[in-house]
Write a protein that holds these residues in place. Sequence first.
Motif, mmCIF file in Angstrom:
data_model
loop_
_atom_site.group_PDB
_atom_site.id
_atom_site.type_symbol
_atom_site.label_atom_id
_atom_site.label_comp_id
_atom_site.label_asym_id
_atom_site.label_seq_id
_atom_site.Cartn_x
_atom_site.Cartn_y
_atom_site.Cartn_z
ATOM 1 N N ILE A 49 -39.889 -29.382 30.550
ATOM 2 C CA ILE A 49 -39.235 -28.089 30.392
ATOM 3 C C ILE A 49 -38.577 -27.719 31.718
ATOM 4 O O ILE A 49 -39.171 -27.891 32.791
ATOM 5 N N CYS A 84 -37.482 -24.673 33.808
ATOM 6 C CA CYS A 84 -37.649 -23.227 33.899
ATOM 7 C C CYS A 84 -38.150 -22.891 35.302
ATOM 8 O O CYS A 84 -39.282 -23.227 35.656
ATOM 9 N N ILE A 100 -41.452 -20.617 35.437
ATOM 10 C CA ILE A 100 -42.701 -21.333 35.152
ATOM 11 C C ILE A 100 -43.041 -22.268 36.306
ATOM 12 O O ILE A 100 -44.180 -22.331 36.763
ATOM 13 N N SER A 140 -46.321 -20.440 26.202
ATOM 14 C CA SER A 140 -44.949 -20.174 26.655
ATOM 15 C C SER A 140 -44.201 -21.474 26.938
ATOM 16 O O SER A 140 -42.994 -21.581 26.671
ATOM 17 N N ILE A 141 -44.906 -22.477 27.473
ATOM 18 C CA ILE A 141 -44.280 -23.782 27.728
ATOM 19 C C ILE A 141 -43.951 -24.476 26.415
ATOM 20 O O ILE A 141 -42.852 -25.016 26.229
ATOM 21 N N LYS A 164 -43.422 -23.152 23.458
ATOM 22 C CA LYS A 164 -42.365 -22.462 22.705
ATOM 23 C C LYS A 164 -41.032 -22.430 23.454
ATOM 24 O O LYS A 164 -39.978 -22.285 22.834
ATOM 25 N N GLY A 165 -41.060 -22.592 24.767
ATOM 26 C CA GLY A 165 -39.820 -22.529 25.543
ATOM 27 C C GLY A 165 -39.163 -23.869 25.781
ATOM 28 O O GLY A 165 -38.073 -23.938 26.365
ATOM 29 N N SER A 166 -39.793 -24.950 25.335
ATOM 30 C CA SER A 166 -39.267 -26.291 25.605
ATOM 31 C C SER A 166 -38.179 -26.704 24.628
ATOM 32 O O SER A 166 -38.172 -26.291 23.457
ATOM 33 N N ASN A 167 -37.277 -27.537 25.117
ATOM 34 C CA ASN A 167 -36.302 -28.206 24.264
ATOM 35 C C ASN A 167 -36.944 -29.518 23.800
ATOM 36 O O ASN A 167 -37.403 -30.309 24.615
#
Length: 359
Positions: A172, A174, A177, A246-247, A249-252
């Motif tokens: 990820i 970000c 993070i 959060s990791i 759900k926020g990852s591609n």
Amino acid sequence: MNKIAVVGAGISGLSIANYLEKHQLDYHIYERRKKDDLTGHGFLLPKEGIEHLSQIVDPDVLFKQGNFLKKYIQYSHKGKILAEKDLHDVFVISRSSLIKILTQSIPAGKISYEETIMPCSIQKGKLKKQDGAYIDSDVAIVSDGSKSRIRREIFKDEIMKIVQENEIVNIIKCKDIAASLEDNFMKYHHEDGGLTFGILKLSEDTVLWYSQFDNEKYKISEQCSVDSLKKYMFEVFDDWDPMVSSIVKGSNYENVHLWRVYELEKLNPFYKDNIVFIGDAAHPLIPFTSQGVTSALKDSFTLTKYLISEKNTSDAFRKYEAERKPEIETHIRNGRILLDQFLKPLNQQTDSILPISYK
């Protein structure tokens, strides 16, 4: 030394090629993938791995592409700290970065991509391309991975076992993070065992994460799509610590990798005739050891040493195996111990288990 064919341009193949290049031995690499295929995500390198890698690449270039880790912190899946351990000279780097660094010292004309190589069943020790043409070499160094096609063809009685663990690995990007992680190796464990989530900071804006699953308790379809894998991750980790969720759900998930882990029931010899195996092709290691890259580097260093010092390849291969096999067997035992711990509920696990095998 006569001409050497290296099969595989992953970490093992490029490592041995760098050692051969350093000592001006004649070689050519054959890789079945395309040149720009850099699938895979990242590695941990303990001190020995760094030392061996620094013999063939510029340490300043290496250290700019990854990150040294200060502590290993073990959490419950809800975020309670269970144990901490200082880390000394443990480095994390992405696979693509390490591949690029190792490729820089290899002349372009010494690597052929999109070439699948197999042993010839008629002529012992000979390798050939898909079109049937023989490889022009006197020695073959095989580094085509844990499910090596060449190894399976040569050692037809080998038994590969499915390990009771699968891994999902992703990256990820970000900054927020990454900044919150400092330089720690963080690993979250479900209290019932058999499910973890690891987080490692690669750079100021990039984080490597992976999840380990007991594949008997947490079933993942053999033919799962990226979307179904993403949905599965959302469901499994929905109620975990906010950092984990959060990791997830926020990852591609475009380049997410599902790794089904296998091991040999019993190690094969590391060579046959004029074909010798290194890295995962010689000795698949359970990933809990974090020793895959370091073992490949030490294989490469040791094999090159004996190819230079011995008058014939049989003696070189024999001494290479004699030196490397005992350490590999130690890592295999340690990996099985770590796997056993992983499968147990947290209250039955040994305190402060460090996910790195040391000899």
